[in-house]
Design a protein around this motif. Structure first.
Motif, short mmCIF file in Angstrom:
data_model
loop_
_atom_site.label_atom_id
_atom_site.label_comp_id
_atom_site.label_asym_id
_atom_site.label_seq_id
_atom_site.Cartn_x
_atom_site.Cartn_y
_atom_site.Cartn_z
N VAL B 201 6.61 19.26 -6.90
CA VAL B 201 7.51 18.51 -6.01
C VAL B 201 7.11 18.69 -4.56
CG1 VAL B 201 9.84 18.46 -5.11
CG2 VAL B 201 9.46 18.44 -7.56
N ILE B 202 6.88 19.95 -4.16
CA ILE B 202 6.57 20.22 -2.76
C ILE B 202 5.21 19.61 -2.40
CG2 ILE B 202 6.34 22.00 -1.00
CD1 ILE B 202 8.90 22.59 -2.03
N LEU B 203 4.22 19.79 -3.28
CA LEU B 203 2.89 19.27 -2.98
C LEU B 203 2.89 17.74 -2.99
CD1 LEU B 203 0.78 21.81 -5.05
CD2 LEU B 203 0.90 21.63 -2.57
N TYR B 204 3.67 17.16 -3.88
CA TYR B 204 3.79 15.71 -3.93
C TYR B 204 4.34 15.21 -2.60
CZ TYR B 204 5.36 11.10 -5.53
OH TYR B 204 5.56 9.76 -5.66
N GLY B 205 5.37 15.89 -2.09
CA GLY B 205 5.93 15.54 -0.79
C GLY B 205 4.87 15.62 0.29
N GLY B 206 4.06 16.70 0.25
CA GLY B 206 3.01 16.86 1.24
C GLY B 206 2.00 15.73 1.17
N LEU B 207 1.66 15.34 -0.04
CA LEU B 207 0.66 14.27 -0.22
C LEU B 207 1.16 12.96 0.37
CD1 LEU B 207 -0.65 14.90 -3.85
CD2 LEU B 207 -1.87 15.18 -1.70
N GLN B 208 2.46 12.71 0.24
CA GLN B 208 3.02 11.46 0.76
C GLN B 208 2.88 11.37 2.28
OE1 GLN B 208 3.09 10.47 -2.38
NE2 GLN B 208 4.74 9.09 -1.83
N GLU B 209 2.80 12.57 2.92
CA GLU B 209 2.74 12.62 4.37
C GLU B 209 1.35 12.29 4.92
OE1 GLU B 209 5.38 13.72 6.71
OE2 GLU B 209 6.38 12.87 4.95
N ILE B 210 0.34 12.38 4.05
CA ILE B 210 -1.03 12.14 4.54
C ILE B 210 -1.22 10.63 4.78
CG2 ILE B 210 -3.48 12.35 3.99
CD1 ILE B 210 -2.78 14.70 2.22
N PRO B 211 -1.57 10.26 6.01
CA PRO B 211 -1.71 8.83 6.31
C PRO B 211 -2.77 8.19 5.41
CG PRO B 211 -1.89 10.15 8.31
CD PRO B 211 -1.89 11.11 7.17
N ARG B 212 -2.45 7.00 4.93
CA ARG B 212 -3.36 6.28 4.05
C ARG B 212 -4.70 5.98 4.73
NH1 ARG B 212 -2.34 4.59 -0.76
NH2 ARG B 212 -0.25 5.14 -1.42
N GLU B 213 -4.61 5.74 6.06
CA GLU B 213 -5.83 5.32 6.78
C GLU B 213 -6.94 6.34 6.63
OE1 GLU B 213 -2.87 5.68 9.52
OE2 GLU B 213 -2.27 4.57 7.73
N LEU B 214 -6.52 7.64 6.57
CA LEU B 214 -7.55 8.68 6.48
C LEU B 214 -8.38 8.50 5.22
CD1 LEU B 214 -5.76 11.90 7.72
CD2 LEU B 214 -7.53 10.55 8.85
N HIS B 215 -7.67 8.25 4.12
CA HIS B 215 -8.39 8.05 2.85
C HIS B 215 -9.24 6.80 2.91
CE1 HIS B 215 -7.12 11.25 0.22
NE2 HIS B 215 -5.93 11.20 0.81
N GLU B 216 -8.69 5.75 3.55
CA GLU B 216 -9.46 4.51 3.66
C GLU B 216 -10.72 4.74 4.48
OE1 GLU B 216 -6.60 1.78 5.19
OE2 GLU B 216 -5.49 1.78 3.29
N ALA B 217 -10.55 5.48 5.59
CA ALA B 217 -11.71 5.77 6.44
C ALA B 217 -12.75 6.57 5.68
CB ALA B 217 -11.27 6.53 7.68
N ALA B 218 -12.27 7.55 4.91
CA ALA B 218 -13.20 8.38 4.14
C ALA B 218 -13.94 7.51 3.14
CB ALA B 218 -12.44 9.49 3.44
N ALA B 219 -13.20 6.58 2.51
CA ALA B 219 -13.82 5.71 1.51
C ALA B 219 -14.90 4.85 2.19
CB ALA B 219 -12.77 4.84 0.84
N LEU B 220 -14.58 4.36 3.40
CA LEU B 220 -15.56 3.53 4.12
C LEU B 220 -16.81 4.34 4.45
CD1 LEU B 220 -13.40 1.44 6.58
CD2 LEU B 220 -14.65 0.66 4.57
N ASP B 221 -16.58 5.65 4.74
CA ASP B 221 -17.73 6.50 5.04
C ASP B 221 -18.50 6.88 3.79
OD1 ASP B 221 -17.27 6.39 7.67
OD2 ASP B 221 -16.16 8.28 7.81
N GLY B 222 -18.05 6.40 2.66
CA GLY B 222 -18.80 6.62 1.44
C GLY B 222 -18.41 7.86 0.67
N ALA B 223 -17.22 8.43 0.97
CA ALA B 223 -16.80 9.63 0.25
C ALA B 223 -16.25 9.26 -1.13
CB ALA B 223 -15.72 10.36 1.04
N GLY B 224 -16.70 9.97 -2.13
CA GLY B 224 -16.18 9.76 -3.48
C GLY B 224 -14.82 10.44 -3.60
N PRO B 225 -14.15 10.30 -4.74
CA PRO B 225 -12.80 10.89 -4.90
C PRO B 225 -12.80 12.40 -4.69
CG PRO B 225 -13.47 9.62 -6.87
CD PRO B 225 -14.60 9.58 -5.92
N TRP B 226 -13.79 13.10 -5.22
CA TRP B 226 -13.83 14.56 -5.11
C TRP B 226 -14.02 14.98 -3.66
CZ3 TRP B 226 -12.19 18.84 -6.56
CH2 TRP B 226 -12.86 20.05 -6.31
N ARG B 227 -14.96 14.29 -2.98
CA ARG B 227 -15.25 14.61 -1.59
C ARG B 227 -14.01 14.32 -0.73
NH1 ARG B 227 -19.52 15.85 2.18
NH2 ARG B 227 -18.09 16.70 3.73
N ALA B 228 -13.35 13.20 -1.00
CA ALA B 228 -12.15 12.84 -0.24
C ALA B 228 -11.07 13.89 -0.45
CB ALA B 228 -11.65 11.46 -0.66
#
Lengths: 411, 321
Positions: B201-228
């Motif tokens: 529950v607590i970690l799920y809450g924390g995950l929701q707080e991470i801005p989506r853009e960061l993951h999108e930017a990482a994906a654009l930089d070519g990061a795979g799921p593990w790297r992200a």
């Protein structure tokens, strides 16, 4: 830099508010006991038990023009609750303790020798007197006591053509013979707490074991018997986890043909139709010996230092509770054996099914008679011994030697 | 706020406008301070009364012969280091410390990894993810003692569901609770089961707080799921992770009810922890002095970790996180 100006509410609100908050911590006052009321601390938290107790108390208090108020807490909290009450000088007039806890309290000087409260103890059996005594003085009266016996599945034994075993040798042979399929021949509790120790004692004492000298060699045979039953496959390896309730559950579900248990299981045993049960005496090492099981039950004590009139009132109620008629009625209600010899004889006659308990109580011993306040340490050392033997960590001799060392450092 | 200095040469006592201003400012300040303290006082009194006093008392008690007699007479003679010597000299204490640490480390590791995995899994929204997440919370709702009693049946060597299940795969019956070499592991497994929902529950809450853009930017930089996960999710989750681990540590190290209901500390003391040991000394043997010694050790261990937590947090703040 602009500071927000919050904080100081109007003085008219602030001061009373702070005062109220501070005063809240000081609330609470002592209760003044009413002279016509006798208070009791016991473990009758279950409604039926509480009402049965109240009924018996009322029966005795009304003719004396008294009222009885019970305070009931779970059995394992009675001692600590009583200690807290002692430190705030608010002990009840009658304190009902487990027999094994009595020495700890008597040792403090906080209990009145029961005869000083005018209680007549001459009618009680010797084992009942020893249950309520510490250092040669009697502080507590037990209305009824329990012990352990061999409870067996009459149907399974009849099918195998067996009589309930009377000796250890027969026990081992019968248990092996009754084992098969989902059913173990024997079940007992070897849990690392009071239950396991209580069940170990009839074997340990019947073998001649001495709780003041655990390592004198006599007790080894008892450990070996338990170990053999488990190694033979006649008893489950899970006995080290089972408390007495679990043992009873195994028995009524047909997974154990015989078990060691006490009369407090009778309501459960009576409440089911799957298993036909009967009671026999505890098997002894050699034919003809007397079994020496532990005696258990609660004792009623009168805390010292109160007002003399209150003490006499408490004593009068205790005397009435221990009349032959009341003891017998109480014994039948809780399936325990009355502690007056006349009441016990009547009980034996009226309850032939539970008669072995009445006989066992006659030769039973109190756990604290020898070691007194040292009992918790001895019990802990004993449970360590049978647990390590049953789990194959050590031999009976070594286990009891270690246990004896433990009791010495615990002193 | 600065107090204006009265200019030199003014006659003392004369009510120059400066003086009036200064005095009223001073009065205002004292009053404000008084009010501040009055409002802090209840909390402070509460802390001192309910935390400070018992703590100090517990330390003092560990140097006293504190027995049932003390409750009647109020006398608890000081015995120096006797209690400490008796407890520390007992082999069971050393065992209990090790077992407590193993239990805590094992429980945290299992709870956290599985909790994090589930949190990441559920943070990708999919059909029925809500209801399934709700079901996974159930262990948290069940009282600890009830869970322990149920698990005792599940782990029964002869008739337990767990062994029946394992026998399907041809495995021998495992003495989950009956063998000293397995019992601690079993207790850890049950505690992991209990602790997963909290972590999730607590970690799920924390995950929701991470801005989506960061993951999108990482994906654009070519990061795979593990790297992200390693370079974006974990660092962003750090403050939440410390909270989860510290709270988990605090509630695990003092474990008592679970062990008492599951194994009672057995078999052969293999599941004794500091919690069960202090319970046994204080409430079964009624030797409150020795019980206090073990309690103090427990408090000390917790305190060390609480301080570590505060330091980590301060470091985080310093970095502006």
């Amino acid at each position: 830099m602009r500071r927000p100006t919050r904080g100081t509410p109007p003085r008219s609100v602030a001061l009373p508010l702070a005062a109220v908050m501070a005063a809240a911590g000081l609330a609470g006052c002592a209760r003044q006991p009413d002279p016509g009321t006798v208070t009791v601390l016991n473990s009758a938290t279950n409604t039926a038990e509480h009402e049965a107790n109240q009924d018996h108390f009322d029966r005795c208090a009304e003719p004396l023009g008294l009222r009885v108020d019970q305070i009931s807490v779970p059995a394992d909290q009675v001692a600590t609750k009583a200690l807290r009450m002692a430190s705030s000088d608010s002990l009840p007039d009658i304190l009902e303790l487990d027999g094994s806890e009595l020495p700890q309290f008597a040792e403090t000087g906080g209990l009145l020798p029961i005869t000083s409260a005018g209680v007549d103890t001459s009618v009680l059996s010797d084992s009942a007197v020893s249950l309520g005594s510490h250092d040669g003085a009697q502080y507590g009266v037990a209305r009824s006591v329990n012990s352990l016996a061999l409870i067996y599945n009459a149907e399974l034994l009849a099918e195998a053509g067996l009589e309930p075993p009377a000796t250890w040798e027969e026990l081992r042979a019968s248990a092996a013979e009754l084992t098969g399929g989902d059913t173990y021949g024997m079940a007992f509790s070897a849990s690392p707490n009071a239950d396991g120790v209580y069940q170990f004692l009839p074997f340990f004492w019947s073998a001649g074991g001495d709780e003041t000298a655990l390592d004198d060699g006599a007790g080894d045979a008892a450990l070996q018997l338990w170990k053999d039953l488990v190694d033979d496959g006649s008893a489950s390896r899970s006995v080290v986890n089972w408390n007495q309730q679990d043992v009873n559950d195994q028995f009524i579900s047909g997974r154990a043909a015989m078990m060691i248990n006490g009369p407090w299981q009778v309501p459960v045993l009576d409440g089911q139709d799957d298993v036909e049960w009967a009671v026999a005496s505890i098997p002894v090492p050699e034919a003809g010996q007397d079994p020496v099981p532990p005696i258990g039950g609660t004792v009623m004590t009168v805390p010292a230092g109160g007002d003399e009139e209150r003490e006499q009132n408490a004593g009068a109620i205790l005397n009435c509770l221990n009349s032959e008629e009341n003891q017998l009625a109480w014994g039948e209600r809780v399936n325990n054996v009355p502690t007056r010899e006349d009441a016990a004889a009547a009980y034996r006659e009226q309850n032939p099914k539970l008669a072995p308990f009445a006989d066992l109580v006659a030769t039973a011993r109190s756990r604290t008679a020898e070691v007194g306040t040292g009992w918790p340490v001895v019990a802990d050392a004993m449970s360590g011994a049978f647990q390590s033997v049953l789990t194959g960590r050590t031999t009976p001799g070594d286990a009891l030697e270690r246990a004896q060392r433990q009791t010495r450092t615990g002193e | 706020m600065t107090t204006p200095h009265s200019p030199a040469g003014t006659t003392p006592g004369a009510d120059s406008p400066h003086d009036v201003a200064r005095r009223s400012a001073e009065r205002g300040r004292t009053r404000r301070r008084l009010y501040q303290w009055l409002f802090v006082a209840p909390a402070l009194l509460y802390m001192v009364g309910f935390f400070g006093f018992p703590l100090v008392n517990n330390v003092v008690m560990s140097f006293q012969e504190y027995t049932p007699t003390t409750y009647f007479t109020g006398e608890a003679p000081f015995t120096g280091l006797d209690n400490w010597r008796a407890v520390l000299g007992d082999g069971l204490f050393t065992d209990a410390i090790w077992q407590t640490l193993l239990f805590t480390a094992g429980s945290l590791l299992g709870q956290f990894t599985i909790g994090l995995a589930l949190a990441v899994f559920f943070s990708r929204r999919f059909r029925l993810s809500g209801p399934i997440r709700a079901v996974l919370l159930l262990p948290w709702l069940v009282p600890m003692v009830v869970s322990a009693v149920v698990w005792r049946r599940i782990m029964d060597q002869d008739h337990g569901v767990l062994n029946s299940f394992l026998s399907v795969f041809g495995m021998d019956a495992v003495p989950w609770l009956a063998s000293p070499s397995v019992a601690l592991l079993s207790a850890v497994l049950v505690n992991i089961w209990i602790g997963i929902p909290f972590n999730m529950v607590i970690l799920y809450g924390g995950l929701q707080e991470i801005p989506r853009e960061l993951h999108e930017a990482a994906a654009l930089d070519g990061a795979g799921p593990w790297r992200a996960f390693r370079s974006v999710t974990l660092p962003m989750l750090r403050p939440v992770i410390t909270v989860v681990l510290v709270l988990g540590f605090m509630s695990t190290i003092k474990v008592l009810d679970l062990i008492l209901a599951l194994t009672g500390g057995g078999p052969a003391d293999s599941t004794q922890t500091l919690g069960t040991l202090t319970y046994q000394l204080s409430f079964l043997q009624l030797d409150f002095g020795q019980g206090a010694v073990v309690g103090n050790v427990l408090i000390l261990i917790s305190a060390v970790f609480a301080v570590l937590y505060l330091r980590v947090n301060r470091a985080d703040l310093g970095k502006g996180k």
